[in-house]
Write an enzyme that holds these catalytic residues in place. Sequence first.
Site, short mmCIF file in Angstrom:
data_model
loop_
_atom_site.label_atom_id
_atom_site.label_comp_id
_atom_site.label_asym_id
_atom_site.label_seq_id
_atom_site.Cartn_x
_atom_site.Cartn_y
_atom_site.Cartn_z
N ASP A 79 -14.22 -37.76 -17.45
CA ASP A 79 -13.32 -38.92 -17.72
C ASP A 79 -13.28 -39.10 -19.11
O ASP A 79 -13.97 -38.53 -19.95
CB ASP A 79 -13.77 -40.01 -17.09
CG ASP A 79 -15.04 -40.48 -17.12
OD1 ASP A 79 -15.59 -40.09 -18.01
OD2 ASP A 79 -15.81 -40.70 -15.82
N ASP A 250 3.93 -28.82 -21.95
CA ASP A 250 3.50 -27.74 -20.90
C ASP A 250 4.84 -26.92 -20.37
O ASP A 250 5.97 -27.25 -20.19
CB ASP A 250 2.99 -28.42 -19.51
CG ASP A 250 2.69 -27.61 -18.55
OD1 ASP A 250 1.66 -26.55 -18.62
OD2 ASP A 250 2.98 -27.86 -17.41
N GLU A 278 3.76 -24.61 -24.61
CA GLU A 278 3.36 -23.67 -24.07
C GLU A 278 4.40 -22.69 -23.39
O GLU A 278 5.08 -22.89 -22.42
CB GLU A 278 2.44 -24.23 -22.78
CG GLU A 278 1.80 -23.02 -22.01
CD GLU A 278 1.94 -23.08 -20.17
OE1 GLU A 278 1.03 -22.40 -19.95
OE2 GLU A 278 2.58 -23.97 -19.92
N ASP A 350 -5.93 -21.20 -18.01
CA ASP A 350 -5.10 -20.36 -17.12
C ASP A 350 -5.40 -18.71 -17.22
O ASP A 350 -4.53 -17.94 -16.63
CB ASP A 350 -3.49 -20.38 -17.59
CG ASP A 350 -3.23 -21.74 -17.42
OD1 ASP A 350 -3.44 -22.48 -16.51
OD2 ASP A 350 -2.14 -22.40 -17.98
C1 NOJ Z 1 0.88 -24.31 -17.28
C2 NOJ Z 1 -0.18 -25.10 -17.43
O1 NOJ Z 1 -1.24 -24.62 -18.45
C3 NOJ Z 1 -1.02 -24.65 -16.11
O2 NOJ Z 1 -2.26 -24.73 -16.13
C4 NOJ Z 1 -0.18 -25.34 -14.99
O3 NOJ Z 1 -0.83 -24.93 -13.89
C5 NOJ Z 1 1.33 -24.92 -15.27
N1 NOJ Z 1 1.80 -24.95 -16.49
C6 NOJ Z 1 2.13 -26.03 -14.50
O4 NOJ Z 1 2.02 -27.28 -15.02
C1 NOJ Z 2 1.80 -18.16 -14.50
C2 NOJ Z 2 0.77 -19.07 -15.21
O1 NOJ Z 2 -0.23 -18.88 -14.38
C3 NOJ Z 2 1.30 -20.46 -15.41
O2 NOJ Z 2 0.44 -21.48 -15.79
C4 NOJ Z 2 2.61 -20.37 -16.03
O3 NOJ Z 2 3.08 -21.67 -16.35
C5 NOJ Z 2 3.48 -19.56 -15.46
N1 NOJ Z 2 3.04 -18.13 -15.33
C6 NOJ Z 2 4.56 -19.21 -16.58
O4 NOJ Z 2 5.83 -18.60 -15.83
#
Ligand code: NOJ
Ligand code: NOJ
Length: 700
Positions: A79, A250, A278, A350
Site C-alpha cells: 500500500d 496504459d 505504453e 508484463d
Molecule cells: C498494459 C499493462 O501494463 C498490463 O499490465 C495490463 O494488463 C494491460 N495494459 C491492460 O490494462
Molecule cells: C499483451 C500484453 O500482455 C498486454 O499487456 C498489452 O497491453 C497487449 N499485449 C497489447 O496489445
Amino acid sequence: MKGLKILGLSLLVVLLLSFPITAIESTDVANKLNYESDVIYQILTDRFSDGDPTNDNPYNIPNSYDSTGKDVDKYLGGDWQGIINKISYLKSMGVTAIWITPPQDNVDQPYLYNGVYYNAYHGYWAKDYFRPDEHWGNWQKFDELVNTAHLNGIKVVIDFAPNHTSHRDGYEYGGLYKDGVLLGRANNDTQGLFHHNGNRLDSQTTRFDFQYRDLANLADLSQENSTVISYLNDAARLWLDHGIDGIRNDAVLHQNDAFLKTWADEINAYKPVFHFGEYFTNKPDPNYGDYRTFQERTGISILDFEYANTVRRVFGSFTENMNDLSNMLGYTSRDYTYVNDAVTFIDNHDLVRFSTLQPDKAIFHAALAFHLTSRGTPVIYYGTEQYISGADSDDGRQLMPVFDTTTTAYQVIKQLAGLRKSNPALQYGTTTVRWVNNDVIIYERQFYDDLVLVAVNRSGYSYNISGLRTNLPPATYGDFLGGLLSGNSIVVNADGTVNSFVLGPTEVGVWQVRKLTTSSPQIGAVGPTMGRAGNKIAIDGEGFGTSLGVVKFDTIQASVASWSNTHIEAVVPNVAPGLRNVTVTANGLTSNAFACQVLTGDQVQVIFHVNAQTNLGENVYVVGNIDELGNWDPGKAYMPFHNPNYPEWFLPVSVPANKTIEFKFIKKDANGNVIWEGGTNRVLTSPLSGSADTPLYYWQ
Ligand code: NOJ
Ligand code: NOJ
Ligand code: CA
C-alpha cells in the site's frame, strides 16, 4: 594493462583536481515536465511493502487476500503507507521518481477465468476513477505519499488506464462510477459509453481492431463519447489537483489518437506533467511506424519498447549482439523525433524478469549499466536491484523479498543515477558508437562540452581495445564506478586516441567529463513537445545565465514565468500553429533550436464519416485549412481512416474547438499518389467541447 587499475578513491581525487565537480546541478521535483535527469522506479503498489495491515483485507472484498504472500493472483498487502515507509530506501538508491500502480478504485470481485480467480491487485480494472482504491489507502494517505516523496526529491507518476474499465463479462460488467455513482455498464449501455465490437483476436490487427475492440475482454471505453471524454478529463484534473508529477498512460495502442491528443491537451493546459504512453510492440512489429510517430501525433512521450526488446535480446537471451544494439541506438535516434525523451526499461510487469532471462549477475549488471547510461529516462522495475526473477504474471510479480542496500545492482543504480543527475551528457547528449564487436560496445554521450564514454563487455572473454577515439579531452580518466564492475582507467591523448587497453570479462568502464562553464545557452529538452498558446512549457539545459533572457518560438517572444541557469518556464506565445523552433537568448548569445508543435487551439474531436469506393491499396484521409488537417498538404494528412464497414470510412480527428473548418477527403496509396474529391470545399464548425460526428458524406 590491468596494472593501470587505480583504486576508485584515489582516482576520484585525481579527477577532482583536473575536473573540479562543484555543486551538483539538477532539476528537481518542481520540474514536472522534463524527466531527462531522472531515474524512475516502477512500483506494483500491492507488491512493494505492506505498511498498513488494516487495508489488506477489506470487508467488501472477501477471499481476495493471501496472508502467506504467495498467491500472486490475490492481493498481497502492499500500500501507499508501505511506499512512504521505504522512501529513504528509494532515495538513497538515487531514484527521483516513482511510477505507481493505477491508484483508482478497482473492481472488488475477482474475475473467474479458466477456473482461476484473478484479482485487481494490479489496478488495471478500474470502476471509479474519482476514488482511491481501498487497498492502497485514502485521499489523505495519497496526499501524504505525494508530500513525503516530494520532501525527498522524488516525483510521483501515476499509472492511468483510460482505455477500459473492468471485464465486460465480469461481476461489474465493466461498470463505470463517478465518485460512487454508477454511470453505466457494458451489458446495458444505453449511453454508448463503451465500444461493442467484440474482443480483439490475435488475427485482428488493423488500427480499428486495436482501438475499437476489447483488450482481454476489458470493457473498452468509447473515447469518442462526450460523456466519457468529460469524465476522463475531470478524472485527470482530480489527480493533478492532488499533486501528481506524471502520468503513465496504459495501453495507448488501444486508444484513439484523437482522444489521446485532446486528453493530453487538456492536461497540458491545466497542470502540465510529464506524460508517457505504453504503446506495446514486439520486434519486428508491423506497428513500428505507428509507434515511432506516436509522440508527433499525440504529444505524449513513449515507453521505449524497441529499446527494451533489443536490450533483452542482446543481454538476456543473446539472440542479438552488440552490433544489433549499436544499430538500434542509430535507427531509433533517427526515427524518434525526441529520442532523449523516451522512457527506457529492460523489464516490467508484463515481461519475464530480466533476472530470469539473464541469471548471470555480471552480465545482468552490464545490462543495467548500459540502461542507466544510454539515451532516454530509465525505469527500474521494483526488485530488479534485488534480482527478483520469474515470469511476468507469476513470481515476477512477487512481494519485494528484501530491501537490501548492499547489492551490487543497488550500488550500480545509485552511482549511475548520480551521474545522470550531474552530467547533462547522459540527459540530453547524442550517442556515438565508438567501438563495437559482437560482445563489446563502447559509446559516447555528448552534450556540448560534457561527455560520458562507456565501455561494456557482455561476454566472458577479454578484448583488446585498440584504435578507440573519443571527444574526451586529453587526460587520464578513472572509472566513474570506481571498479564496481571491474572498470579501469583510460589514457586519452591530445589527438583523441585512447591508449589500447584490455576490457575484461563482463567489465564495464564509465569515464566522464563535466564542464560547468558554458559559452552559450544550450537547450537539452523542452516539454511538453506539443501545446497551444497560453500553455506552460519547461526548457531545460545549461548556460541560461541567472539574469532574465529571451525565449522565442521562431521569431515570436514568449513570456517567461521563471528563469535559472538550467531551467526556464515560459508560456507558448500566439504564434502560427505547426512546428516552431524554441530558442533561448542569454547574454547576447542564442541557443540551439528545439522544435515543438504548436496547436491551433483547445482541442476537441470531430469524427469524420465518408462513403468512398477505393482501389486496393488506397486509403481515405481528410485534409483541410488548419494545421491539424495538414493545411491542405496531402503529405501531412492525419492518419488513414478506418473502414470496418467499407465503403464507409471514419476517423476521429483532433481539431481546435468551435472553429469553422474547410476540408476535403482524399484517397492516397502507399506510394503517395493522391486523388482529390471534386466539388467545392466542405465546411463544418467543430464543437465547443467533447466530440461531434459529421454526417455521412459521399465522395464527390
Ligand atoms: C498494459 C499493462 O501494463 C498490463 O499490465 C495490463 O494488463 C494491460 N495494459 C491492460 O490494462
Ligand atoms: C499483451 C500484453 O500482455 C498486454 O499487456 C498489452 O497491453 C497487449 N499485449 C497489447 O496489445
Ligand atoms: Ca480502446
